[in-house]
Scaffold this motif. Structure first.
Motif: not given
Length: 70
Positions: A22-39
């Motif tokens: 789950l952590s990897k899926a979350f991190s991969d998604h954020c990286l792939q979509h450029g998600v950086r903001g805490d919110m």
């Protein structure tokens, strides 16, 4: 394997290997979509946990579901 907690509790627990996935899926998604903001990251994490509660534990399915939200 996803386990339901008994005694009337309504949340699910994940095994350590599932948490890693789950952590990897979350991190991969954020990286792939450029998600950086805490919110934004928090909203995605909430969605991942909601998917877990629904029994979704396949990384590809989690990725697909997260992609639908964006």
């Amino acid at each position: 394997m996803l386990r339901k907690v008994e005694a009337g509790m309504s949340f699910d627990m994940a095994e350590p290997d599932q948490l890693k996935m789950l952590s990897k899926a979350f991190s991969d998604h954020c990286l792939q979509h450029g998600v950086r903001g805490d919110m934004d990251r928090e909203q995605i994490a909430v969605r991942v946990m909601a998917l877990l509660r629904q029994g979704v534990i396949d990384p590809a399915q989690i990725s697909d579901e997260l992609g639908r939200v964006r």
